[in-house]
Design a protein around this motif. Sequence first.
Motif: not given
Length: 466
Positions: A78-79, A232-233, A237-239, A270-273
């Motif tokens: 998250g952010l 966002v950056e 794959p780490k987060t 793909t993750f957010t959209q």
Amino acid sequence: MSTPTPTPDRRRFIRTAAAGAALTLAADSYAKVPGANDRVGVAFLGCGGRAQAHINLVLKLAEAHAVAPAGVCDVWDGLDEEYTHTFAGTGTRRRYSQGLYPSAVKCGFSPNDKARVVKDYRRLLELKDVDVVCISTPDHWHARQTLDALAAGKDVYVEKPMTRTPAEAIAVTDAAAKANRVVVVGVQGLTDPSWRTANDLIRKGDLGHVAQLQAGAFRNDARGQWRFYRTVEQMNPKTIAWDLFLGHRFDVNGVKLSPPPSVLPFDRATFTQWRCRSAFSSGPISDLLIHPATKMLAATGLRFPNRVTGAGGLFLERDGRDVPDVATIIADFREGTQILLTATTISGYPLEEVIRGRNGNVKFVKGGVHLYRDDPEKAGVLPQRHDKPLEPTERFAVDAPRNETEAMWTHFLDCVRTRNRDTLCPPDLGAAAVTLLAMGWDASRLGMTLTWDRDRREARPASVGI
């Protein structure tokens, strides 16, 4: 708790549950009374934008409805930040707060709480003080998570669509009945009394034989529908637990939730959209048309269609998506009724929401319902073109809720308290809407008409004739 209300007859409109008396919450914090009998603990699966609305409402309703967060789950760390949003040359400052750890903090949990702040949702289902599961994950996860929540003895608030396929929908419907749990699908527009008003008119016979329904959903955004969701950056794959996002190791009745990473490698867009990708969504069909489709079924009492056809395609938004930007579905029901549902994400001009009957017609408007009497003895006197708005025979004003999602939550919590399974959008209604739209989507892609086999409860190619 009282004995659950029996599942309603398929021809009966889904009634609004009677509002219960407000419940007061002791001043003690949730952490001091985990699993208390008078407290409804909610676990949130998925902590994206829609989930934030659910979290905010549970926190708002905490005192009056004795409800509190009991855990959060998301595959992304998250952010939480402020940023400048620029569109059409204008910049505005906004706050972005989504994902696992920002949601944990909002709910009052330490990000280090390994029991209540997790990336694998199954760990939350093991908690005894989790009474309700709120599912706001991408569509392809809805069925599996609902089934697991029911098996764990939890009540479920699942975002629309209830599932992605008819087979998943049938599985959820059967599991909810067997588990005897309270389930509501988050089509929050059903809290508007207009749909019940229309059903009253139908049952009184004011419309005569209900012959045709029409509704739609229309969007127009220069950025491309759903492409406005941020990438966002900090999404990497780490987060992000990409395997868990895909769900390729999970299945419903032997059908995997998604292709593996070798087919769908990590991708921020793909993750957010994900609504732009057919592996997870049918775009405007499953995300937009699900609302009017469900409401029309609720208003009329119709459920599973007899035969369905569809058309449309990707005509303009060629930005890497593989879902349509224009889609139309036509379905016939054995009751002698047809529904037309159409959507586009490249034009905002609307279609009237109308129920047409032999003796009268209903149009849904903001704040009410308009009735237009019709007389077959006069051979159709209504004008074919509207040079000016038609004057309704009667107007029926309704007091719609200011916040439909809040109204759905208060309704759902009342149902949980009273063990009333007759929610505003129970599994049988959610399944019917999913089936109607999924059949239309498949019919469009296959270039054929599909029919619903009521005995086998599955879609198959239609034979010639009605």
